[in-house]
Write an enzyme that holds these catalytic residues in place. Structure first.
Site, mmCIF file in Angstrom:
data_model
loop_
_atom_site.group_PDB
_atom_site.id
_atom_site.type_symbol
_atom_site.label_atom_id
_atom_site.label_comp_id
_atom_site.label_asym_id
_atom_site.label_seq_id
_atom_site.Cartn_x
_atom_site.Cartn_y
_atom_site.Cartn_z
ATOM 1 N N THR A 187 0.849 -1.182 0.000
ATOM 2 C CA THR A 187 0.000 0.000 0.000
ATOM 3 C C THR A 187 0.892 1.242 0.000
ATOM 4 O O THR A 187 2.051 1.161 0.396
ATOM 5 C CB THR A 187 -0.841 -0.082 1.296
ATOM 6 O OG1 THR A 187 -1.755 -1.137 1.145
ATOM 7 C CG2 THR A 187 -1.543 1.198 1.652
ATOM 8 N N ASP B 275 -8.409 -1.125 6.557
ATOM 9 C CA ASP B 275 -8.256 0.050 7.421
ATOM 10 C C ASP B 275 -8.107 1.352 6.640
ATOM 11 O O ASP B 275 -8.448 2.428 7.136
ATOM 12 C CB ASP B 275 -6.995 -0.112 8.273
ATOM 13 C CG ASP B 275 -5.750 -0.236 7.391
ATOM 14 O OD1 ASP B 275 -5.681 -1.206 6.604
ATOM 15 O OD2 ASP B 275 -4.874 0.657 7.440
ATOM 16 N N THR C 277 -0.189 1.362 7.456
ATOM 17 C CA THR C 277 -0.174 0.290 6.467
ATOM 18 C C THR C 277 0.012 -1.025 7.222
ATOM 19 O O THR C 277 0.524 -1.029 8.336
ATOM 20 C CB THR C 277 0.963 0.475 5.436
ATOM 21 O OG1 THR C 277 1.038 -0.708 4.619
ATOM 22 C CG2 THR C 277 2.329 0.683 6.092
HETATM 23 N N1 ASP Z 1 -3.790 -1.909 5.096
HETATM 24 C C1 ASP Z 1 -4.139 -2.408 3.785
HETATM 25 C C2 ASP Z 1 -5.384 -3.245 3.899
HETATM 26 O O1 ASP Z 1 -5.492 -4.060 4.799
HETATM 27 C C3 ASP Z 1 -3.044 -3.204 3.151
HETATM 28 C C4 ASP Z 1 -1.655 -2.632 3.285
HETATM 29 O O2 ASP Z 1 -1.420 -1.679 3.985
HETATM 30 O O3 ASP Z 1 -0.752 -3.143 2.647
HETATM 31 O O4 ASP Z 1 -6.229 -3.128 3.041
#
Ligand code: ASP
Length: 309
Positions: free
Chosen positions: A170, A201, A220
């Site tokens: 992300t 999130d 993230t």
């Molecule tokens: N937090 C993101 C999610 O769970 C994924 C990520 O941060 O890589 O959608």
């Protein structure tokens, strides 16, 4: 007032052969945001420019290059925010090249905070967004991953964040402009092989991003964990009491660890940056005005840099 930028490219188990691309990606995004701020643009413009660039970069799990869901489609979430609790989010949008730009439009052109799925896509069309083809967001690496996961009985999306050789991340950005105003943004394709309609999130205020009392935080990691502890809200609350943003970020990640969560957080205020994560790696870059940019990806990199602005 000095301007500043901090960027992350996701907290995952980034494999060795993807390290350079991640470092280059966060560096380019940091550069883009710094340039906007130098030209006198707002922190909101700088965040949007940096995240848009990373959404086009297939290295990252955002825009083109996103993970795909259980039916092989890209569904994306994004949030953009500025001070005074002003934010806009989109959830589970499809066929949009830059979800961060749509999130900004939600913030600026509606009296809502969050639009999901079909509603978000209709809103995008109303405002002249061009729909892009699903193929333009889906890349070969992700299609391959999709078929690999589909064949596994014991796959859990959380595995991706911890000691599994298939990381990509992300993207998130925090900027402070010449007027001292902070903005935050995060964009994601979510987790691999997620259920259709799953929202993590990222677009949730206080989980994926939060700004209060001139302190900003973006997150993230494994979204289901981050939502439970409201990671960015926690980080900002700690920052109001702690001596430094580094220790506030550390405490927030400790809370995540308490529930066996995995992730990272970056922070910024008028004086300093904060970075912490408990995943094997998180790509990050930060810069104050035209001072030299600092870039890192391994846990020891958090300490190698003097983070203060
Ligand atoms: N937090 C993101 C999610 O769970 C994924 C990520 O941060 O890589 O959608």
């Amino acid at each position: 007032m000095k301007y500043g930028v901090i960027i992350h490219g996701g907290a995952w188990d980034i494999p060795d052969d993807a390290v350079l691309d991640h470092l280059q990606g966060v560096q380019e995004a940091c550069d883009t945001a710094s340039k906007s701020l130098r030209e006198g643009k707002s922190s909101l413009d700088a965040v949007e420019a940096a995240i848009s660039l990373m959404e086009h970069n297939p290295t990252f799990d955002a825009g083109r290059g996103s993970f795909v869901n259980q039916i092989g489609e890209v569904e994306m979430d994004a949030i953009i925010a500025t001070e005074d609790f002003h934010f806009g989010s989109v959830c589970a949008v499809t066929n949009i090249a830059n979800p961060i730009q749509l999130a900004r439009l939600v913030m600026e052109k509606t009296n809502h905070h969050i639009l999901v799925g079909r509603g978000a896509n209709l809103f995008a069309l109303e405002h002249g967004f061009k729909e892009v083809s699903p193929e333009s967001l889906l890349i070969g690496r992700e299609l391959e991953r999709y078929y690999q996961i589909k064949g596994k009985k014991d796959f859990h999306p959380k595995d991706t964040f911890h000691r599994k050789p298939n990381g990509m991340g992300t993207v998130g950005a925090l900027c402070i402009d010449l007027t001292g105003k902070i903005a935050a943004g995060v964009s994601t394709g979510g987790t691999p092989y997620k259920r259709v309609g799953r929202v993590g999130d990222t677009p949730i205020w206080g989980a994926g991003a939060y700004i209060d009392a001139h302190i900003g935080a973006v997150a993230t990691g494994y979204g289901e964990d981050i939502i439970k502890v409201l990671l960015t809200k926690k980080a900002v609350e700690y920052a109001k009491r702690e001596e430094s943003l580094s220790s506030a970020a550390f405490k927030a990640i400790q809370d995540l660890e308490q529930i066996s969560g995995l992730g990272g957080v970056i922070m910024l205020n008028e004086q300093e940056f904060g970075i912490d994560f408990n995943t094997p790696r998180m790509a990050f870059a930060f810069q104050v005005e035209s001072n030299s940019m600092q870039v890192g990806i391994n846990p020891e990199d958090r300490n190698r840099f003097k983070i203060h602005r």
